[in-house]
Design a protein around this motif. Structure first.
Motif, PDB file in Angstrom:
ATOM      1  N   SER A  82     -23.415  38.111  46.914  1.00  0.00           N
ATOM      2  CA  SER A  82     -24.867  38.292  47.017  1.00  0.00           C
ATOM      3  C   SER A  82     -25.378  37.676  48.314  1.00  0.00           C
ATOM      4  CB  SER A  82     -25.571  37.660  45.819  1.00  0.00           C
ATOM      5  OG  SER A  82     -25.530  36.258  45.928  1.00  0.00           O
ATOM      6  N   VAL A  83     -26.500  38.175  48.778  1.00  0.00           N
ATOM      7  CA  VAL A  83     -26.992  37.812  50.106  1.00  0.00           C
ATOM      8  C   VAL A  83     -27.234  36.319  50.262  1.00  0.00           C
ATOM      9  CG1 VAL A  83     -28.489  38.702  51.922  1.00  0.00           C
ATOM     10  CG2 VAL A  83     -28.346  39.899  49.733  1.00  0.00           C
ATOM     11  N   GLU A  84     -27.631  35.678  49.145  1.00  0.00           N
ATOM     12  CA  GLU A  84     -27.963  34.261  49.245  1.00  0.00           C
ATOM     13  C   GLU A  84     -26.754  33.405  49.604  1.00  0.00           C
ATOM     14  OE1 GLU A  84     -28.506  35.729  45.904  1.00  0.00           O
ATOM     15  OE2 GLU A  84     -30.007  36.838  47.073  1.00  0.00           O
ATOM     16  N   GLN A  85     -25.568  33.870  49.230  1.00  0.00           N
ATOM     17  CA  GLN A  85     -24.370  33.066  49.494  1.00  0.00           C
ATOM     18  C   GLN A  85     -24.092  32.919  50.976  1.00  0.00           C
ATOM     19  OE1 GLN A  85     -21.800  35.621  47.008  1.00  0.00           O
ATOM     20  NE2 GLN A  85     -20.940  33.688  46.279  1.00  0.00           N
ATOM     21  N   ASP A  86     -23.311  31.901  51.255  1.00  0.00           N
ATOM     22  CA  ASP A  86     -22.747  31.798  52.597  1.00  0.00           C
ATOM     23  C   ASP A  86     -21.539  32.718  52.649  1.00  0.00           C
ATOM     24  OD1 ASP A  86     -22.024  30.791  55.195  1.00  0.00           O
ATOM     25  OD2 ASP A  86     -20.410  29.705  54.153  1.00  0.00           O
ATOM     26  N   PRO A  87     -21.522  33.667  53.573  1.00  0.00           N
ATOM     27  CA  PRO A  87     -20.448  34.670  53.580  1.00  0.00           C
ATOM     28  C   PRO A  87     -19.054  34.067  53.679  1.00  0.00           C
ATOM     29  CG  PRO A  87     -21.768  34.783  55.590  1.00  0.00           C
ATOM     30  CD  PRO A  87     -22.494  33.899  54.650  1.00  0.00           C
ATOM     31  N   VAL A  88     -18.907  33.044  54.490  1.00  0.00           N
ATOM     32  CA  VAL A  88     -17.582  32.437  54.622  1.00  0.00           C
ATOM     33  C   VAL A  88     -17.100  31.896  53.279  1.00  0.00           C
ATOM     34  CG1 VAL A  88     -16.311  30.512  55.636  1.00  0.00           C
ATOM     35  CG2 VAL A  88     -17.807  31.917  57.066  1.00  0.00           C
ATOM     36  N   GLU A  89     -18.007  31.243  52.563  1.00  0.00           N
ATOM     37  CA  GLU A  89     -17.640  30.740  51.244  1.00  0.00           C
ATOM     38  C   GLU A  89     -17.381  31.875  50.265  1.00  0.00           C
ATOM     39  OE1 GLU A  89     -16.671  27.876  50.028  1.00  0.00           O
ATOM     40  OE2 GLU A  89     -16.763  27.402  52.164  1.00  0.00           O
ATOM     41  N   ALA A  90     -18.234  32.904  50.333  1.00  0.00           N
ATOM     42  CA  ALA A  90     -18.084  34.040  49.420  1.00  0.00           C
ATOM     43  C   ALA A  90     -16.721  34.700  49.604  1.00  0.00           C
ATOM     44  CB  ALA A  90     -19.201  35.049  49.658  1.00  0.00           C
ATOM     45  N   ILE A  91     -16.331  34.890  50.852  1.00  0.00           N
ATOM     46  CA  ILE A  91     -15.039  35.533  51.127  1.00  0.00           C
ATOM     47  C   ILE A  91     -13.889  34.637  50.697  1.00  0.00           C
ATOM     48  CG2 ILE A  91     -13.507  36.240  53.005  1.00  0.00           C
ATOM     49  CD1 ILE A  91     -16.033  37.365  54.393  1.00  0.00           C
ATOM     50  N   ARG A  92     -13.997  33.368  50.992  1.00  0.00           N
ATOM     51  CA  ARG A  92     -12.992  32.407  50.539  1.00  0.00           C
ATOM     52  C   ARG A  92     -12.800  32.491  49.027  1.00  0.00           C
ATOM     53  NH1 ARG A  92     -11.992  28.452  54.561  1.00  0.00           N
ATOM     54  NH2 ARG A  92     -14.028  27.656  55.152  1.00  0.00           N
ATOM     55  N   ASP A  93     -13.925  32.439  48.319  1.00  0.00           N
ATOM     56  CA  ASP A  93     -13.867  32.469  46.853  1.00  0.00           C
ATOM     57  C   ASP A  93     -13.294  33.785  46.345  1.00  0.00           C
ATOM     58  OD1 ASP A  93     -14.958  29.990  46.868  1.00  0.00           O
ATOM     59  OD2 ASP A  93     -16.982  30.613  46.270  1.00  0.00           O
ATOM     60  N   TYR A  94     -13.741  34.860  46.962  1.00  0.00           N
ATOM     61  CA  TYR A  94     -13.293  36.169  46.515  1.00  0.00           C
ATOM     62  C   TYR A  94     -11.779  36.299  46.666  1.00  0.00           C
ATOM     63  CZ  TYR A  94     -13.104  41.222  45.861  1.00  0.00           C
ATOM     64  OH  TYR A  94     -12.807  42.473  45.399  1.00  0.00           O
ATOM     65  N   LEU A  95     -11.269  35.849  47.789  1.00  0.00           N
ATOM     66  CA  LEU A  95      -9.823  35.914  48.001  1.00  0.00           C
ATOM     67  C   LEU A  95      -9.094  35.107  46.931  1.00  0.00           C
ATOM     68  CD1 LEU A  95      -9.584  35.698  51.889  1.00  0.00           C
ATOM     69  CD2 LEU A  95      -8.809  37.594  50.459  1.00  0.00           C
ATOM     70  N   ARG A  96      -9.640  33.942  46.601  1.00  0.00           N
ATOM     71  CA  ARG A  96      -8.978  33.130  45.581  1.00  0.00           C
ATOM     72  C   ARG A  96      -8.985  33.833  44.230  1.00  0.00           C
ATOM     73  NH1 ARG A  96      -7.279  28.139  44.148  1.00  0.00           N
ATOM     74  NH2 ARG A  96      -7.722  27.205  46.180  1.00  0.00           N
ATOM     75  N   VAL A  97     -10.153  34.344  43.854  1.00  0.00           N
ATOM     76  CA  VAL A  97     -10.248  35.005  42.546  1.00  0.00           C
ATOM     77  C   VAL A  97      -9.312  36.213  42.474  1.00  0.00           C
ATOM     78  CG1 VAL A  97     -11.773  36.345  41.041  1.00  0.00           C
ATOM     79  CG2 VAL A  97     -12.592  34.229  42.087  1.00  0.00           C
ATOM     80  N   LYS A  98      -9.304  37.034  43.524  1.00  0.00           N
ATOM     81  CA  LYS A  98      -8.452  38.217  43.510  1.00  0.00           C
ATOM     82  C   LYS A  98      -6.970  37.836  43.525  1.00  0.00           C
ATOM     83  CE  LYS A  98      -9.304  42.215  44.006  1.00  0.00           C
ATOM     84  NZ  LYS A  98      -9.276  43.274  42.961  1.00  0.00           N
ATOM     85  N   LEU A  99      -6.652  36.788  44.219  1.00  0.00           N
ATOM     86  CA  LEU A  99      -5.253  36.379  44.262  1.00  0.00           C
ATOM     87  C   LEU A  99      -4.830  35.799  42.912  1.00  0.00           C
ATOM     88  CD1 LEU A  99      -3.165  36.605  46.518  1.00  0.00           C
ATOM     89  CD2 LEU A  99      -3.471  34.180  46.984  1.00  0.00           C
ATOM     90  N   GLU A 100      -5.761  35.144  42.245  1.00  0.00           N
ATOM     91  CA  GLU A 100      -5.463  34.677  40.889  1.00  0.00           C
ATOM     92  C   GLU A 100      -5.236  35.864  39.957  1.00  0.00           C
ATOM     93  OE1 GLU A 100      -7.888  30.395  41.012  1.00  0.00           O
ATOM     94  OE2 GLU A 100      -8.820  32.186  40.162  1.00  0.00           O
ATOM     95  N   LEU A 101      -6.045  36.893  40.136  1.00  0.00           N
ATOM     96  CA  LEU A 101      -5.834  38.107  39.326  1.00  0.00           C
ATOM     97  C   LEU A 101      -4.443  38.690  39.591  1.00  0.00           C
ATOM     98  CD1 LEU A 101      -9.126  40.233  39.287  1.00  0.00           C
ATOM     99  CD2 LEU A 101      -8.052  38.979  37.430  1.00  0.00           C
ATOM    100  N   SER A 102      -4.050  38.718  40.853  1.00  0.00           N
ATOM    101  CA  SER A 102      -2.728  39.241  41.187  1.00  0.00           C
ATOM    102  C   SER A 102      -1.625  38.417  40.526  1.00  0.00           C
ATOM    103  CB  SER A 102      -2.516  39.245  42.704  1.00  0.00           C
ATOM    104  OG  SER A 102      -3.192  40.343  43.283  1.00  0.00           O
TER     105      SER A 102
END
Lengths: 198, 198
Positions: free
Chosen positions: B71-91
């Motif tokens: 979402s726009v309010e987030q800091d993009p760097v943090e958002a991407i960091r988090d997203y990578l972690r979540v997706k990698l956990e899913l993997s």
DNA sequence: TCTGATTCAGACCAAATGGTCCACATCGCA
DNA sequence: TGCGATGTGGACCATTTGGTCTGAATCAGA
């Protein structure tokens, strides 16, 4: 003539296997698509598995080629740029190969692992060393070489393997020249410079 | 009791379908693995295709969730960091889901495209707008948003779908905690900052 | 306990499919 | 021309497999 017949069978098999998998494709279908009788097909390839492994073997030759190019003398930025282009061209021009390779690996590569493991491992180790040398020379940011290689593979093959998803989302495929160039530029920029603003 | 039975059938089906594909898996195998009779299985799911689509539907819920978070309010760097972690956990934790999704998409998503296309397209368009807003605000380097999303998907799912290749090449899998962290750090660093030395 | 609906299993069926057999063509060559 | 090796196809077979049928256990409620 006979070689062209073998080739057309292999081509038909590649198309069908890559779309429906080994078990989702019948010899009848392959024979029909290749315009030969099933008996005739079985004359050239003793059984289904032999046909399948032949398709895979032919595929491998094309597949691991591009990585060979990496060498220490190159400028890494140029090497990566070129590699992305070549792999993306493969995704555009040989999507069936990409899909079948993906399918085979996903299923544990039961028929391929034996003869793939060693050469693949050796090839990658070699290139890992090249990348490490680039890093040591300060020509590349420090990154675990394996993961760089995986990312190069993953990002480019995605456009072939997930083509329908790409199309559903972006409305275009690599067959569109403008989209191809846009994709290439984006990947090059992403891998080389990332998304954090400087 | 009855729900747990349905669930265990779905679980068994997911495991087998994701490894051998729809056509490579027999109802007998699923029934055996789920520890029910084939008749019983067909009591819960009228036919094979119905079982398959149920597996897919259940999978989708898990699969598209993480992207919602952007979402726009987030800091993009943090958002991407988090997203990578979540997706990698899913993997790591749901490789079967990853493989089956991959397989289905590769085959043209014959059973999924209809109900996937619209929501996926909408979701992605939404997130493309978020990313574009980040870029416009100067919080992210200019990159085609679609391709960033594709790259995030591709790089993380690679470790599930190409697990045997990763293992053959790197000798480790995401199940190894150290390798998981190394992978995550590498992907974060690659996506955020690229490999060109600064 | 009786009864009807739900849940389950064994036997069975029909279609699909990998693969064999046999008969026939064709072609290179002595 | 004759003849073996190489191709080619139609009929056929055995197995697998998705799915049905029949009937029995189980269970909830009257």
């Amino acid at each position: 003539m006979i070689e062209s017949k073998r080739a057309s069978i292999l081509q038909a098999a590649l198309e069908l296997f890559s779309r429906f998998g080994l078990h989702g494709t019948s010899l009848d279908q392959v024979a029909t698509q290749a315009d030969v009788s099933k008996t005739n097909l079985l004359y050239y390839f003793g059984n289904k598995e032999e046909l399948y492994t032949n398709v895979l073997r032919q595929l491998l030759e094309v597949w691991l080629q591009p990585l060979q190019a990496f060498s220490v003398e190159q400028d890494p930025v140029e090497a990566i740029r070129d590699y992305l282009r070549v792999k993306l061209e493969l995704s555009r021009d040989h999507p069936a190969e990409s899909r079948l390779f993906c399918m085979e690996i996903m299923q544990g590569a039961p028929l391929l692992l034996g003869e793939l493991q060693q050469p693949l491992h050796d090839l990658v180790e070699n290139k890992v060393a090249v990348i490490q040398a680039w890093i040591d020379a300060g020509k590349l940011a420090p990154i675990a070489p394996h993961h760089l290689i995986f990312s190069l593979w993953a990002t480019t093959q995605h456009y072939a393997d997930f083509r329908v998803q790409v199309e559903a989302v972006a409305g275009k495929t690599l067959d569109d020249p403008a989209f191809f160039e846009e994709t290439l530029k984006s990947l090059q920029s992403l891998i080389l410079d990332g998304v954090r603003p400087r």
